[in-house]
Design an enzyme around this catalytic site. Sequence first.
Site, mmCIF file in Angstrom:
data_model
loop_
_atom_site.group_PDB
_atom_site.id
_atom_site.type_symbol
_atom_site.label_atom_id
_atom_site.label_comp_id
_atom_site.label_asym_id
_atom_site.label_seq_id
_atom_site.Cartn_x
_atom_site.Cartn_y
_atom_site.Cartn_z
ATOM 1 N N ASP A 71 40.171 -1.803 -9.597
ATOM 2 C CA ASP A 71 40.734 -2.450 -8.418
ATOM 3 C C ASP A 71 41.557 -1.424 -7.633
ATOM 4 O OD1 ASP A 71 41.495 -5.738 -7.770
ATOM 5 O OD2 ASP A 71 42.580 -4.143 -6.728
ATOM 6 N N ASN A 128 39.614 -15.696 -9.600
ATOM 7 C CA ASN A 128 40.204 -16.460 -8.507
ATOM 8 C C ASN A 128 39.038 -17.133 -7.780
ATOM 9 O OD1 ASN A 128 42.837 -15.598 -9.062
ATOM 10 N ND2 ASN A 128 42.551 -13.728 -7.873
ATOM 11 N N GLY A 134 43.650 -17.699 -4.296
ATOM 12 C CA GLY A 134 43.862 -16.287 -3.973
ATOM 13 C C GLY A 134 42.590 -15.475 -3.853
ATOM 14 N N GLN A 135 41.431 -16.135 -3.837
ATOM 15 C CA GLN A 135 40.199 -15.347 -3.681
ATOM 16 C C GLN A 135 40.122 -14.800 -2.261
ATOM 17 O OE1 GLN A 135 36.493 -17.396 -4.554
ATOM 18 N NE2 GLN A 135 35.290 -15.517 -4.421
ATOM 19 N N HIS A 141 33.897 -12.138 -8.847
ATOM 20 C CA HIS A 141 34.357 -10.986 -9.622
ATOM 21 C C HIS A 141 35.373 -11.447 -10.644
ATOM 22 C CE1 HIS A 141 36.748 -11.490 -5.963
ATOM 23 N NE2 HIS A 141 37.794 -11.114 -6.680
ATOM 24 N N HIS A 143 38.581 -10.319 -12.749
ATOM 25 C CA HIS A 143 39.635 -9.313 -12.902
ATOM 26 C C HIS A 143 39.863 -9.152 -14.409
ATOM 27 C CE1 HIS A 143 41.352 -9.586 -8.671
ATOM 28 N NE2 HIS A 143 40.718 -10.749 -8.731
HETATM 29 P P1 AMP Z 1 40.483 -11.622 -5.128
HETATM 30 O O1 AMP Z 1 41.760 -11.683 -4.326
HETATM 31 O O2 AMP Z 1 40.537 -12.372 -6.429
HETATM 32 O O3 AMP Z 1 39.291 -12.016 -4.282
HETATM 33 O O4 AMP Z 1 40.301 -10.115 -5.561
HETATM 34 C C1 AMP Z 1 39.806 -9.144 -4.710
HETATM 35 C C2 AMP Z 1 40.279 -7.838 -5.253
HETATM 36 O O5 AMP Z 1 39.495 -6.812 -4.705
HETATM 37 C C3 AMP Z 1 41.725 -7.506 -4.948
HETATM 38 O O6 AMP Z 1 42.458 -7.365 -6.167
HETATM 39 C C4 AMP Z 1 41.642 -6.196 -4.176
HETATM 40 O O7 AMP Z 1 42.681 -5.303 -4.499
HETATM 41 C C5 AMP Z 1 40.292 -5.668 -4.609
HETATM 42 N N1 AMP Z 1 39.622 -4.781 -3.682
HETATM 43 C C6 AMP Z 1 39.484 -4.933 -2.329
HETATM 44 N N2 AMP Z 1 38.755 -3.929 -1.838
HETATM 45 C C7 AMP Z 1 38.398 -3.135 -2.883
HETATM 46 C C8 AMP Z 1 37.644 -1.933 -3.003
HETATM 47 N N3 AMP Z 1 37.073 -1.344 -1.943
HETATM 48 N N4 AMP Z 1 37.489 -1.394 -4.239
HETATM 49 C C9 AMP Z 1 38.072 -1.963 -5.305
HETATM 50 N N5 AMP Z 1 38.791 -3.105 -5.251
HETATM 51 C C10 AMP Z 1 38.957 -3.677 -4.060
#
Ligand code: AMP
Length: 155
Positions: A71, A128, A134-135, A141, A143
């Site tokens: 992340d 999420n 919080g998605q 994906h 975490h």
């Molecule tokens: P969510 O908020 O559960 O949808 O998680 C999305 C996650 O993607 C967040 O924790 C971001 O920090 C992460 N994220 C966004 N852009 C990138 C990227 N280019 N590479 C890796 N992680 C990312």
Amino acid sequence: MAQRCPRATLGGLSGEVSHNHSSREDHCRHQSSSATVRVRRVTDCLFCKIVARQIPADIVLETGRALAFRDVNPQAPTHVLVVPKAHHENAAALAAADDGLADDLLTACHAVAVQEGVAEAGYRVVFNTGTGAGQTVFHVHAHVLGGRSLTWPPG
Ligand code: AMP
């Protein structure tokens, strides 16, 4: 118009048969050694682009159907995102697909935890699902979080 699909070489897939980039959502067909594999993707999806290597990421693990990368905004010493290569919007859509992909994703999560050295101490897997949870990226994906003491409730 036919274009070269970057995914043709991923996950042991090769020998692209056909695909169509004319719409936001497309389906690429790839010939593997044993079968034609259909990979659903969305052209403006951030994680589809990472899977296709169109956007760089710190990749830590790749399986036939999943990709794991760090992340960019880590919330723990280990914070890895595990995504299916095929596009599904969220955990509910992934479960509804009912094709074993959810199992593969969880297996990949555990493999990441073992590889990162956090499996024994304990780690957290979070999906999420929906904006209220919080998605922010609508390509499902997991975490995988570990490497520190994790409190509950998560907030
Ligand atoms: P969510 O908020 O559960 O949808 O998680 C999305 C996650 O993607 C967040 O924790 C971001 O920090 C992460 N994220 C966004 N852009 C990138 C990227 N280019 N590479 C890796 N992680 C990312």
